[in-house]
Design a protein around this motif. Structure first.
Motif, PDB file in Angstrom:
ATOM      1  N   VAL A 335      33.260  33.784  31.824  1.00  0.00           N
ATOM      2  CA  VAL A 335      33.924  35.095  31.828  1.00  0.00           C
ATOM      3  C   VAL A 335      32.877  36.197  31.705  1.00  0.00           C
ATOM      4  O   VAL A 335      32.932  37.221  32.414  1.00  0.00           O
ATOM      5  CB  VAL A 335      34.959  35.186  30.694  1.00  0.00           C
ATOM      6  N   SER A 336      31.921  36.002  30.806  1.00  0.00           N
ATOM      7  CA  SER A 336      30.845  36.988  30.646  1.00  0.00           C
ATOM      8  C   SER A 336      30.016  37.106  31.917  1.00  0.00           C
ATOM      9  O   SER A 336      29.647  38.213  32.332  1.00  0.00           O
ATOM     10  CB  SER A 336      29.946  36.593  29.465  1.00  0.00           C
ATOM     11  N   LEU A 337      29.734  35.975  32.550  1.00  0.00           N
ATOM     12  CA  LEU A 337      28.955  35.993  33.792  1.00  0.00           C
ATOM     13  C   LEU A 337      29.720  36.677  34.918  1.00  0.00           C
ATOM     14  O   LEU A 337      29.115  37.346  35.766  1.00  0.00           O
ATOM     15  CB  LEU A 337      28.578  34.563  34.196  1.00  0.00           C
ATOM     16  N   PHE A 338      31.034  36.518  34.950  1.00  0.00           N
ATOM     17  CA  PHE A 338      31.829  37.204  35.977  1.00  0.00           C
ATOM     18  C   PHE A 338      31.727  38.717  35.808  1.00  0.00           C
ATOM     19  O   PHE A 338      31.666  39.462  36.792  1.00  0.00           O
ATOM     20  CB  PHE A 338      33.283  36.764  35.924  1.00  0.00           C
ATOM     21  N   LEU A 339      31.729  39.186  34.553  1.00  0.00           N
ATOM     22  CA  LEU A 339      31.543  40.616  34.306  1.00  0.00           C
ATOM     23  C   LEU A 339      30.178  41.078  34.809  1.00  0.00           C
ATOM     24  O   LEU A 339      30.056  42.145  35.413  1.00  0.00           O
ATOM     25  CB  LEU A 339      31.678  40.912  32.811  1.00  0.00           C
ATOM     26  N   ILE A 340      29.162  40.256  34.562  1.00  0.00           N
ATOM     27  CA  ILE A 340      27.814  40.606  35.008  1.00  0.00           C
ATOM     28  C   ILE A 340      27.735  40.564  36.529  1.00  0.00           C
ATOM     29  O   ILE A 340      27.080  41.408  37.157  1.00  0.00           O
ATOM     30  CB  ILE A 340      26.790  39.654  34.372  1.00  0.00           C
ATOM     31  N   MET A 341      28.391  39.594  37.162  1.00  0.00           N
ATOM     32  CA  MET A 341      28.425  39.519  38.624  1.00  0.00           C
ATOM     33  C   MET A 341      28.977  40.811  39.218  1.00  0.00           C
ATOM     34  O   MET A 341      28.448  41.337  40.202  1.00  0.00           O
ATOM     35  CB  MET A 341      29.286  38.337  39.075  1.00  0.00           C
TER      36      MET A 341
END
Length: 495
Positions: A335-341
């Motif tokens: 979920v955190s990586l999706f925000l960063i993406m």
């Protein structure tokens, strides 16, 4: 009437409580309760309810990746938030009442109904949360994701611990809190609240995607799909294993809460304090930041579960519970990586959530179906061992070859570049006293977006964009797009 931005402390509290309730509701729909409780009748029959929810969510997220359906679905999501997601809660309680009053209704019909009634709104709410969390700085939104997820798991743990059959249905009211938090955080624009049929404007993007950002986002999605397959295989094993589901889930939620607490320790004593880095390394001798450490810890927990499956069975504890706790840890990191993406690719958190979750849930469905086939093979074949081996190898492959710690270190560099570009845009906008809309258009102009493309981003006309650009040129003391780009590059070099 324009909405003022909520104070940072209030925003953090609302985000943690609201996202935590949304996570608890998601865990409830995926792991608690079944319309086919009773003796085992075969894999597909036993897990039909979970498959229906996953399929509905995967299809909704897949539609979200297309511009036309995404605009209509986001309107539906905002409508859901306007009424505090009450229709979702009422529909689920209605299904519970139907099951209680008419026990002869086919369980498959109830499972399909629940899949549609719960899966589609869940996906819409997750995309709204992506938009809200994506508007906050990464260093603030990532700890909020971990704290909120821990809160959601703690709620599920205490409900599971209550020795009353079917008590989990009280969690069907959690979308009401999620909807309240979304409204409090401004997820519904004033225009969409007054006219829900009107398309909501797309948030401004900070940067056009670099080659490195595109490559990293592709590797994240590939690793996401493989982790989903590994989890699906574990779900197939859980469906065929002879152990108490509730006892195992209590272990899963407890371990996941402990994991979140351990991951938050990587951010220091106050993870939401100003200056705390969520992605970048805290010191020159570190290769990855706190999020990289959380990723490593989640994979370690998941891998430890695979190793412990045969060992823990002898003492009455399911190793599957440990694996699922590790998966929930990886889910939180993703979920955190999706925000960063959404930040580094310039495509927004809604689209990155849609892309990432569609890959995750599609992989989980594929893993469950593959596990069902393996479980149904005739003969003396040890299906449990085969599923554990398959899931373990898939998770190890994702960690070592798809999205590795080296990629996490590279991601830190890309995030630093994105943050520097954003800071340069803020400095220019402040010094030139740009309006809110001009400040939103500035990053796109600095990255060479055409006026037509900028107009499409904000659902405005090209002539309006040209007017904003002329005003930006005048306030910044430049005459052409190239001079504006040169100004932005000078600001970045100074930073």
């Amino acid at each position: 009437m324009a909405h003022s931005a909520p104070p940072r402390v209030y925003q953090a509290r609302c985000a943690i409580i609201g996202f935590g309730c949304n996570q608890a509701f998601l865990f409830t729909m995926l792991y608690l309760g079944s319309y086919n409780e009773g003796p085992e009748r075969g894999f597909l029959v036993d897990r039909a309810d979970l498959l229906c929810v996953l399929m509905s969510m995967a299809v909704t997220f897949a539609l979200m990746m297309r511009p036309g359906p995404r605009a209509r679905l986001m309107v539906a999501a905002e409508r859901l938030a306007v009424c505090f997601a009450a229709p979702l809660t009422l529909a689920l309680f209605a299904l519970v009442a139907v099951q209680a009053l008419h026990p002869n209704v086919p369980w498959l019909a109830l499972a399909v109904a629940e899949g549609v009634v719960a899966g589609v709104p869940l996906a819409l709410l997750l995309c709204l949360w992506g938009r809200v969390l994506g508007q906050a700085p990464i260093d603030q939104s990532v700890p909020e994701v971990f704290i909120g997820s821990a809160l959601g798991a703690a709620v599920c743990f205490f409900v599971v611990a209550v020795p009353i059959q079917g008590v989990y249905v009280v969690l069907y009211a959690l979308p009401l809190v999620s909807g309240w938090a979304l409204r409090s955080l401004g997820a519904v624009t004033p225009q969409s609240a007054d006219d829900p049929a009107a398309p909501s404007p797309s948030p401004a993007t900070e940067a056009a995607p670099s080659d490195e950002a595109v490559k990293l986002s592709g590797r994240i999605v590939a690793g996401t799909a493989v982790y989903g397959m590994a989890t699906g295989a574990v779900e197939a094993l859980a469906a065929s294993a002879a152990f108490s589901a509730y006892a195992s889930l209590s272990v899963t939620f407890l371990l996941f809460v402990l994991y979140c607490i351990a991951a938050l320790q990587l951010y220091g004593g106050r993870p939401l304090s100003s200056g705390v880095r969520a992605v970048l390394p805290a010191g020159p001798d570190q290769e990855v930041g706190p999020l990289g450490g959380a990723y490593r810890l989640a994979v370690l927990l998941m891998g430890g579960g695979f190793v412990a499956v045969p060992l823990l069975a002898s003492v009455g504890v399911s190793g599957v519970a440990v694996v699922l706790a590790g998966y929930l840890g990886i889910f939180t990191v993703l979920v955190s990586l999706f925000l960063i993406m959404g930040r580094i690719t310039g495509r927004g958190a809604v689209r990155s959530f849609a892309r990432g979750f569609s890959a995750l849930f599609a992989g989980e469905i594929a893993g469950m179906l593959a596990g069902g086939v393996v479980s149904g093979l005739p003969g003396t074949f040890d299906a449990a061992a085969a599923l554990v081996a398959f899931a373990g190898v898939a998770a190890l492959y994702a960690y070592l070859f798809l999205f590795t710690e080296r990629d996490m270190a590279a991601l830190s560099v890309v995030v630093a570049q994105s943050d520097r570009f954003q800071e340069a845009c803020e400095r220019i906008a402040t010094r030139a006293k740009l309006s809110k809309r001009e400040a939103e258009i500035l990053p796109l102009a600095l990255r060479g977006r055409t006026a037509e493309r900028i107009a499409g981003e904000f659902f405005i006309s090209k002539n309006t964009v040209d007017t904003h650009l002329r005003r930006i040129y005048g306030k910044c003391g430049v005459h052409t797009r190239q001079e504006l780009i040169d100004l932005g590059e000078r600001e970045e070099r100074e930073l």
